[in-house]
Design a protein around this motif. Structure first.
Motif, PDB file in Angstrom:
ATOM      1  N   MET A   1      18.966   3.378   6.955  1.00 40.78           N
ATOM      2  CA  MET A   1      20.240   3.012   7.696  1.00 40.78           C
ATOM      3  C   MET A   1      20.247   3.257   9.151  1.00 40.78           C
ATOM      4  SD  MET A   1      22.199   5.371   4.712  1.00 40.78           S
ATOM      5  CE  MET A   1      23.629   5.911   5.788  1.00 40.78           C
ATOM      6  N   GLY A   2      19.096   4.043   9.572  1.00 39.29           N
ATOM      7  CA  GLY A   2      18.915   4.245  11.079  1.00 39.29           C
ATOM      8  C   GLY A   2      18.137   5.420  11.358  1.00 39.29           C
ATOM      9  N   PRO A   3      17.905   5.786  12.396  1.00 41.55           N
ATOM     10  CA  PRO A   3      17.303   6.962  12.581  1.00 41.55           C
ATOM     11  C   PRO A   3      18.078   8.382  12.171  1.00 41.55           C
ATOM     12  CG  PRO A   3      17.077   5.715  14.672  1.00 41.55           C
ATOM     13  CD  PRO A   3      18.212   4.975  13.544  1.00 41.55           C
ATOM     14  N   ILE A   4      17.533   9.388  11.840  1.00 46.70           N
ATOM     15  CA  ILE A   4      18.259  10.612  11.318  1.00 46.70           C
ATOM     16  C   ILE A   4      18.341  11.553  12.718  1.00 46.70           C
ATOM     17  CG2 ILE A   4      18.295  12.607   9.936  1.00 46.70           C
ATOM     18  CD1 ILE A   4      16.505  10.829   7.830  1.00 46.70           C
ATOM     19  N   ARG A   5      19.579  11.949  12.743  1.00 48.47           N
ATOM     20  CA  ARG A   5      19.724  12.604  14.137  1.00 48.47           C
ATOM     21  C   ARG A   5      19.469  13.985  13.952  1.00 48.47           C
ATOM     22  NH1 ARG A   5      24.692  11.070  17.143  1.00 48.47           N
ATOM     23  NH2 ARG A   5      25.197   9.096  16.861  1.00 48.47           N
ATOM     24  N   SER A   6      19.720  14.567  12.959  1.00 54.23           N
ATOM     25  CA  SER A   6      19.367  16.179  12.685  1.00 54.23           C
ATOM     26  C   SER A   6      19.155  16.414  11.246  1.00 54.23           C
ATOM     27  CB  SER A   6      20.756  16.710  13.141  1.00 54.23           C
ATOM     28  OG  SER A   6      20.498  18.344  13.362  1.00 54.23           O
TER      29      SER A   6
ATOM     30  N   LEU B   1      30.161  13.516   9.561  1.00 50.66           N
ATOM     31  CA  LEU B   1      29.771  14.007   8.113  1.00 50.66           C
ATOM     32  C   LEU B   1      28.277  14.868   8.121  1.00 50.66           C
ATOM     33  CD1 LEU B   1      30.151  13.699   4.922  1.00 50.66           C
ATOM     34  CD2 LEU B   1      28.379  11.724   5.079  1.00 50.66           C
ATOM     35  N   THR B   2      28.494  16.028   7.360  1.00 52.90           N
ATOM     36  CA  THR B   2      27.316  16.771   6.958  1.00 52.90           C
ATOM     37  C   THR B   2      27.023  16.459   5.516  1.00 52.90           C
ATOM     38  OG1 THR B   2      27.888  18.578   8.602  1.00 52.90           O
ATOM     39  CG2 THR B   2      26.418  19.128   6.791  1.00 52.90           C
ATOM     40  N   PHE B   3      25.750  15.767   5.625  1.00 50.72           N
ATOM     41  CA  PHE B   3      25.395  15.359   4.240  1.00 50.72           C
ATOM     42  C   PHE B   3      24.263  16.341   3.573  1.00 50.72           C
ATOM     43  CE2 PHE B   3      22.297  12.912   1.695  1.00 50.72           C
ATOM     44  CZ  PHE B   3      22.952  12.241   0.762  1.00 50.72           C
ATOM     45  N   ASP B   4      24.623  16.871   2.513  1.00 48.86           N
ATOM     46  CA  ASP B   4      23.789  17.932   1.973  1.00 48.86           C
ATOM     47  C   ASP B   4      23.218  17.439   0.528  1.00 48.86           C
ATOM     48  OD1 ASP B   4      22.980  20.176   0.174  1.00 48.86           O
ATOM     49  OD2 ASP B   4      24.154  21.496   1.103  1.00 48.86           O
ATOM     50  N   THR B   5      21.859  17.490   0.471  1.00 46.97           N
ATOM     51  CA  THR B   5      21.073  16.561  -0.647  1.00 46.97           C
ATOM     52  C   THR B   5      21.588  17.582  -1.975  1.00 46.97           C
ATOM     53  OG1 THR B   5      18.928  17.751  -0.508  1.00 46.97           O
ATOM     54  CG2 THR B   5      19.248  15.636   0.837  1.00 46.97           C
ATOM     55  N   TRP B   6      21.880  18.688  -1.889  1.00 45.22           N
ATOM     56  CA  TRP B   6      22.047  19.306  -3.150  1.00 45.22           C
ATOM     57  C   TRP B   6      23.377  18.984  -3.538  1.00 45.22           C
ATOM     58  CZ3 TRP B   6      25.541  22.657  -5.492  1.00 45.22           C
ATOM     59  CH2 TRP B   6      24.969  23.229  -6.607  1.00 45.22           C
ATOM     60  N   HIS B   7      24.189  18.898  -2.634  1.00 43.71           N
ATOM     61  CA  HIS B   7      25.636  18.637  -3.159  1.00 43.71           C
ATOM     62  C   HIS B   7      25.645  17.220  -3.499  1.00 43.71           C
ATOM     63  CE1 HIS B   7      27.063  22.376  -1.350  1.00 43.71           C
ATOM     64  NE2 HIS B   7      27.045  21.937  -0.202  1.00 43.71           N
ATOM     65  N   PHE B   8      24.972  16.135  -2.916  1.00 46.43           N
ATOM     66  CA  PHE B   8      25.142  14.832  -3.495  1.00 46.43           C
ATOM     67  C   PHE B   8      24.341  14.726  -4.647  1.00 46.43           C
ATOM     68  CE2 PHE B   8      22.560  10.661  -3.216  1.00 46.43           C
ATOM     69  CZ  PHE B   8      23.396   9.914  -2.958  1.00 46.43           C
TER      70      PHE B   8
ATOM     71  N   ASP C   1      23.835   3.435  -3.374  1.00 48.62           N
ATOM     72  CA  ASP C   1      24.444   2.421  -2.693  1.00 48.62           C
ATOM     73  C   ASP C   1      25.449   2.703  -1.776  1.00 48.62           C
ATOM     74  OD1 ASP C   1      22.790   0.800  -4.156  1.00 48.62           O
ATOM     75  OD2 ASP C   1      23.783   0.373  -5.795  1.00 48.62           O
ATOM     76  N   LEU C   2      26.462   3.662  -2.347  1.00 49.27           N
ATOM     77  CA  LEU C   2      27.494   4.166  -1.547  1.00 49.27           C
ATOM     78  C   LEU C   2      27.082   4.763  -0.291  1.00 49.27           C
ATOM     79  CD1 LEU C   2      30.587   4.747  -0.997  1.00 49.27           C
ATOM     80  CD2 LEU C   2      30.147   6.862  -2.261  1.00 49.27           C
ATOM     81  N   LEU C   3      25.920   5.489  -0.272  1.00 44.49           N
ATOM     82  CA  LEU C   3      25.358   6.250   0.901  1.00 44.49           C
ATOM     83  C   LEU C   3      25.051   5.080   1.824  1.00 44.49           C
ATOM     84  CD1 LEU C   3      24.290   8.735   2.325  1.00 44.49           C
ATOM     85  CD2 LEU C   3      22.133   8.502   1.001  1.00 44.49           C
ATOM     86  N   ALA C   4      24.360   4.327   1.664  1.00 46.22           N
ATOM     87  CA  ALA C   4      24.014   3.106   2.388  1.00 46.22           C
ATOM     88  C   ALA C   4      25.052   2.527   3.034  1.00 46.22           C
ATOM     89  CB  ALA C   4      23.149   2.125   1.447  1.00 46.22           C
ATOM     90  N   THR C   5      26.217   2.770   2.664  1.00 56.56           N
ATOM     91  CA  THR C   5      27.502   1.939   3.442  1.00 56.56           C
ATOM     92  C   THR C   5      28.092   2.863   4.523  1.00 56.56           C
ATOM     93  OG1 THR C   5      29.220   2.726   2.050  1.00 56.56           O
ATOM     94  CG2 THR C   5      28.069   0.818   1.341  1.00 56.56           C
ATOM     95  N   VAL C   6      27.455   4.179   4.671  1.00 56.16           N
ATOM     96  CA  VAL C   6      28.208   5.183   5.834  1.00 56.16           C
ATOM     97  C   VAL C   6      27.629   4.809   6.866  1.00 56.16           C
ATOM     98  CG1 VAL C   6      28.504   7.444   6.163  1.00 56.16           C
ATOM     99  CG2 VAL C   6      28.725   6.783   3.872  1.00 56.16           C
ATOM    100  N   PRO C   7      28.407   4.505   7.858  1.00 53.98           N
ATOM    101  CA  PRO C   7      27.723   4.471   9.285  1.00 53.98           C
ATOM    102  C   PRO C   7      26.726   5.408   9.721  1.00 53.98           C
ATOM    103  CG  PRO C   7      30.124   3.944   9.363  1.00 53.98           C
ATOM    104  CD  PRO C   7      29.728   4.630   7.920  1.00 53.98           C
ATOM    105  N   MET C   8      25.535   5.404  10.057  1.00 52.57           N
ATOM    106  CA  MET C   8      24.394   6.416  10.215  1.00 52.57           C
ATOM    107  C   MET C   8      24.946   7.047  11.543  1.00 52.57           C
ATOM    108  SD  MET C   8      21.967   7.682   8.759  1.00 52.57           S
ATOM    109  CE  MET C   8      20.704   8.753   8.988  1.00 52.57           C
ATOM    110  N   ASP C   9      25.635   6.486  12.389  1.00 56.18           N
ATOM    111  CA  ASP C   9      26.045   7.277  13.552  1.00 56.18           C
ATOM    112  C   ASP C   9      27.180   8.411  13.502  1.00 56.18           C
ATOM    113  OD1 ASP C   9      28.201   5.843  13.233  1.00 56.18           O
ATOM    114  OD2 ASP C   9      28.224   4.713  15.407  1.00 56.18           O
ATOM    115  N   ARG C  10      27.720   8.479  11.992  1.00 62.11           N
ATOM    116  CA  ARG C  10      28.910   9.288  11.707  1.00 62.11           C
ATOM    117  C   ARG C  10      27.968  10.457  10.816  1.00 62.11           C
ATOM    118  NH1 ARG C  10      34.054   7.720  12.021  1.00 62.11           N
ATOM    119  NH2 ARG C  10      34.628   9.987  11.780  1.00 62.11           N
ATOM    120  N   ILE C  11      26.705  10.388  10.307  1.00 63.58           N
ATOM    121  CA  ILE C  11      26.014  11.220   9.840  1.00 63.58           C
ATOM    122  C   ILE C  11      25.603  12.103  10.991  1.00 63.58           C
ATOM    123  CG2 ILE C  11      24.389  12.116   7.693  1.00 63.58           C
ATOM    124  CD1 ILE C  11      24.940   9.388   6.439  1.00 63.58           C
TER     125      ILE C  11
END
Length: 315
Positions: A271-276, A202-209, A217-227
């Motif tokens: 959720m865990g360390p931010i990768r990028s 997943l590419t997570f864009d704060t503007w789109h969000f 709450d939904l964001l917190a359910t996404v596995p961090m290793d997929r972001i």
């Protein structure tokens, strides 16, 4: 300069060495305490390749991104593919991803699109794969645009098939939801990735969000290793004209707008360390007034203000 003139000007500006070389220039995106720092191409779209590379190399960002339209424009301007690869290697700047790629979607067509949009997304799978080789990137960012009416199963099958073809070329795909597309928000985007069953990040864009449904709450359910990528952009309390105009011309540098980006980043950190991570600031103001150095420096300062843990890297 009015917006339509700016659109035309931007359109005019844009228009399997794989494995070993990619490993050198892209870096890895394993989860560590220090994220990969990416200067996304939006704030640099009016500047030539070398100016971008020089600005990023001096900034503390380790990577930048490239639009397919950038590569097309550089070729039109006389650079060979070897020239492009050589300049990137010499700079020491990695290319995090080529972004965006839209041709994976069912029923993809350029029919009826304006000249700017055709020039921005009008590239076939083979063309974008070849560009990725030239850039020596290991990633390709998928978005939805100009596709058939949205039906999750059909889109999921198309995503999975593309992911397999990308994998065969040494590329890992990511997917980015956008409120201007048929997959408008995090809920739809994450559901599609899950439905595909494919190794798509997943590419997570704060503007789109924030411009869709900012459900933390939904964001917190996404596995961090997929972001795999976090794009940070701010915006005003009100949409300017319409979503597409706001997206392309009125984003704000991180920390200079009205979004509660601190809350969003705190959720991601939890959720865990931010990768990028890096800024993605499409802005008419920036295109008209900023040099490449100014654009990178202003975005670096904005991001560092929101993320003190990386402030010492973005000096």
């Amino acid at each position: 300069m009015d917006r339509r003139t700016m659109l035309a000007g931007t359109a005019a500006t844009l228009a399997a060495t794989a494995t070993g070389a990619r490993a050198q220039t892209t870096g890895d995106t394993e989860m560590t305490d220090q994220p990969r720092l990416v200067m996304w191409g939006a704030a640099l779209m009016v500047h030539p390749l070398q100016a971008r590379l020089d600005a990023v190399a001096e900034s503390g960002f380790t990577h930048m991104t490239v639009f397919p339209a950038d590569v097309a424009r550089w070729r039109e301007g006389g650079l060979t593919d070897a020239d492009i690869t050589r300049a990137i290697r010499a700079s020491g700047v990695g290319i995090a991803t080529i972004d965006p790629y839209t041709g994976w979607v069912p029923g993809w067509s350029l029919e009826g699109l304006d000249e700017f949009t055709r020039g921005f997304i009008g590239y076939s799978e083979d063309e974008v794969f070849r560009m990725a080789d030239v850039l020596e990137t290991g990633q390709i960012n998928m978005v939805e645009s100009a596709g058939a009416a949205y039906e999750e199963t059909a889109y999921a099958d198309a995503m999975a098939a593309f992911a397999e073809r990308a994998k065969a070329r040494g590329l890992r795909p990511t997917f980015e939801f956008m409120p201007t597309s048929k997959i408008a928000g995090l809920r739809e985007g994450w559901s599609l990735i899950q439905a595909s069953g494919a190794d798509v990040g997943l590419t997570f864009d704060t503007w789109h969000f924030w411009r869709s449904d900012p459900d933390h709450d939904l964001l917190a359910t996404v596995p961090m290793d997929r972001i795999l990528e976090v794009q940070v952009a701010d915006g005003g309390a009100e949409i300017v004209e319409d979503l597409q105009t706001d997206l392309l011309y009125h984003r704000r540098v991180p920390g200079e707008g009205d979004f509660d980006l601190t809350r969003t980043l705190d959720v991601l950190r939890g959720m865990g360390p931010i990768r990028s991570v890096g800024p993605e600031t499409f802005s008419q103001e920036m295109n008209e007034t900023a040099t490449a150095d100014e654009a990178v420096g202003r975005n670096a300062a904005g991001l560092a203000g929101l993320m003190p843990e990386i402030a010492d890297k973005l000096g």
